[in-house]
Design a protein around this motif. Structure first.
Motif, PDB file in Angstrom:
ATOM      1  N   ASP A   8       0.842  -1.272  -0.086  1.00 50.45           N
ATOM      2  CA  ASP A   8      -0.043  -0.035  -0.017  1.00 50.45           C
ATOM      3  C   ASP A   8       0.883   1.320   0.069  1.00 50.45           C
ATOM      4  OD1 ASP A   8      -2.213  -1.449   0.084  1.00 50.45           O
ATOM      5  OD2 ASP A   8      -2.301  -1.615   2.301  1.00 50.45           O
ATOM      6  N   VAL A   9       0.757   1.936  -0.999  1.00 50.79           N
ATOM      7  CA  VAL A   9       1.644   3.106  -1.175  1.00 50.79           C
ATOM      8  C   VAL A   9       0.768   4.518  -0.906  1.00 50.79           C
ATOM      9  CG1 VAL A   9       3.201   4.707  -2.560  1.00 50.79           C
ATOM     10  CG2 VAL A   9       2.932   2.314  -2.922  1.00 50.79           C
ATOM     11  N   PRO A  10       0.788   5.123   0.093  1.00 48.71           N
ATOM     12  CA  PRO A  10       0.281   6.346   0.334  1.00 48.71           C
ATOM     13  C   PRO A  10       0.542   7.478  -0.474  1.00 48.71           C
ATOM     14  CG  PRO A  10       2.123   6.385   1.842  1.00 48.71           C
ATOM     15  CD  PRO A  10       2.039   5.018   1.300  1.00 48.71           C
ATOM     16  N   PHE A  11      -0.776   8.040  -1.078  1.00 47.73           N
ATOM     17  CA  PHE A  11      -0.687   9.151  -1.975  1.00 47.73           C
ATOM     18  C   PHE A  11      -1.427  10.367  -1.317  1.00 47.73           C
ATOM     19  CE2 PHE A  11      -2.858  11.473  -5.425  1.00 47.73           C
ATOM     20  CZ  PHE A  11      -1.884  11.751  -6.326  1.00 47.73           C
ATOM     21  N   LEU A  16      -2.566  20.235  -1.739  1.00 45.34           N
ATOM     22  CA  LEU A  16      -2.810  20.536  -0.186  1.00 45.34           C
ATOM     23  C   LEU A  16      -1.718  20.638   0.706  1.00 45.34           C
ATOM     24  CD1 LEU A  16      -5.254  20.168   1.811  1.00 45.34           C
ATOM     25  CD2 LEU A  16      -5.094  18.108   1.720  1.00 45.34           C
ATOM     26  N   ILE A  17      -0.760  20.114   0.640  1.00 46.17           N
ATOM     27  CA  ILE A  17       0.468  20.098   1.468  1.00 46.17           C
ATOM     28  C   ILE A  17       1.180  21.522   1.217  1.00 46.17           C
ATOM     29  CG2 ILE A  17       2.865  19.416   1.882  1.00 46.17           C
ATOM     30  CD1 ILE A  17       1.897  16.407   1.206  1.00 46.17           C
ATOM     31  N   ARG A  18       1.311  21.970   0.010  1.00 48.97           N
ATOM     32  CA  ARG A  18       1.951  23.109  -0.450  1.00 48.97           C
ATOM     33  C   ARG A  18       0.954  24.239   0.189  1.00 48.97           C
ATOM     34  NH1 ARG A  18       1.925  22.793  -5.492  1.00 48.97           N
ATOM     35  NH2 ARG A  18       0.104  24.313  -5.830  1.00 48.97           N
ATOM     36  N   GLY A  19      -0.276  24.248   0.243  1.00 44.40           N
ATOM     37  CA  GLY A  19      -1.288  25.122   0.850  1.00 44.40           C
ATOM     38  C   GLY A  19      -0.859  25.105   2.421  1.00 44.40           C
ATOM     39  N   ILE A  20      -0.612  24.011   3.112  1.00 41.12           N
ATOM     40  CA  ILE A  20      -0.640  24.137   4.702  1.00 41.12           C
ATOM     41  C   ILE A  20       0.807  24.757   4.855  1.00 41.12           C
ATOM     42  CG2 ILE A  20       0.001  22.678   6.299  1.00 41.12           C
ATOM     43  CD1 ILE A  20      -1.853  20.617   5.089  1.00 41.12           C
TER      44      ILE A  20
END
Length: 388
Positions: A8-11, A16-20
């Motif tokens: 299972d590879v988390p995606f 969203l990360i850049r916005g945070i």
């Protein structure tokens, strides 16, 4: 048959990360800015600066110290000079001094710096210890840039530096939030820093005789400006920020490259005086008739072909039409030939300073109309050929 392994590879959504992180960075910068403002407003910084100034004075000889104090015009002697006067006033003396101080004209208690003459090529080194100054008046020098420590002068209310060689205003000028008057006429400015929009207490802004073709939109925040002078520059249209200075009463756009005026000039609801002579205008917009406060309009009538009837027939408006004579044109051609024989930087500077003669003539002429009982419909012919 081999076993297949599944992992299972988390995606994650990168946006969203850049916005945070952008939110975190913004909050961090805001906190840093607030901390910096707190330090600048702190009394500890002023106390430290005063002590540094006192220590610096103690290292100077008496002749140098006297020269230092000649930079200031001071009507009263205070405890800011412990290095020269060892005096501890009593309580009674302090009360007498305060009573005497209250009886004096407030304008006489200002701390003023004056530098005049081409012998000045830079600001004196000692100036960095004089952050308590209220006014700078620097005229006709060879100074080409403002000092790096300009932001220390938070008490500055008037910065008058015309007819110098200044080519750029530093962004630090935006930290002079108490500034009410700024005059950088007849210098070598090609642009104005957007940080100047932070000086929201500005009431008078004079940028005459430079090489400006636009003003930053950030100057729209200068809502208290009543006098804006951008004459003798290279504007092809009225700066958008000028139309948003809601308190504007005098607007001088003379001697530019304007070909028309915007149809929303009636946004300037308090406009009293409008100078648009020496441009390439062929008509005046009808919206000018909607400005009920308008009292004086000055135009160059040689190229104007269309003027609203309500504007030029209004008895409450002094409508002044200027005509350039043939003699004036010959004088201008002769001046251009003479300027090519000079050094370029000197020629440009002298040309702009001489151009101020037209402004002085117009101001004197309009001043003579203020006391007249009969308001002229228009002047038939006014010559602006000034023999300087």
């Amino acid at each position: 048959m081999g076993l297949e392994r599944k992992a299972d590879v988390p995606f994650y959504d990168l946006s969203l990360i850049r916005g945070i992180w952008e939110v975190r960075v913004k909050k961090y910068r805001q906190s840093q800015k607030k901390e910096q403002e707190r330090i600048e407003k702190s009394a500890l910084a002023r106390i430290d600066q005063q002590w540094q100034y006192r220590l610096y004075c103690r290292t100077m000889r008496s002749t140098e110290l006297n020269l230092l104090h000649q930079y200031l015009e001071r009507s009263t002697r205070s405890c800011m000079q412990p290095c020269t006067v060892n005096y501890s006033p009593t309580t009674a003396d302090q009360q007498n001094h305060e009573e005497h101080q209250d009886q004096r004209d407030p304008d006489q208690t200002k701390l003023i710096l004056r530098l005049d003459g081409d012998r000045w090529k830079s600001f004196p080194e000692e100036l960095q210890w004089m952050a308590y100054l209220k006014e700078w008046h620097i005229r006709g020098t060879k100074i080409s840039q403002l000092p790096d420590y300009l932001a220390l002068f938070t008490q500055l209310t008037i910065l008058e530096i015309p007819q110098n060689a200044i080519a750029e205003l530093p962004p630090e000028i935006g930290k002079l939030t108490g500034l009410r008057e700024l005059n950088v006429s007849y210098n070598r400015l090609c642009k104005i820093p957007p940080e100047l929009g932070n000086c929201e207490n500005m009431e008078r802004l004079e940028l005459t005789g430079n090489y400006l073709s636009e003003l930053p939109f950030e100057l729209s925040s200068l809502k208290q400006v009543v006098h804006l002078d951008v004459a003798e520059n290279s504007f092809v249209s009225i700066p958008v920020c000028a139309l948003r200075m809601s308190s504007l009463q005098l607007l001088d756009l003379s001697n530019n490259r304007l070909t028309d005026l915007p149809q929303d000039m009636d946004r300037l609801e308090q406009l009293d005086t409008l100078f648009v002579h020496k441009n390439n205008l062929t008509y005046l917009p009808h919206c000018l008739t909607n400005i009920s406060t308008l009292k004086i309009v000055v135009i160059s009538a040689d190229d104007i072909t269309c003027i609203p009837t309500r504007l030029c027939s209004n008895p409450d408006i002094k409508f002044i039409r200027l005509y350039d004579t043939t003699y004036t044109k010959r004088c201008e051609e002769r001046k251009k030939k003479e300027k090519t024989k000079r050094k370029r930087w000197r020629g440009q500077r002298e040309e702009k300073v001489k151009g101020s003669g037209d402004k002085e003539f117009i101001e004197a002429y309009i001043g003579s109309l203020q006391d007249r009982d009969i308001v002229p419909f228009s002047t038939t012919k006014v010559s602006i050929a000034c023999l300087l």
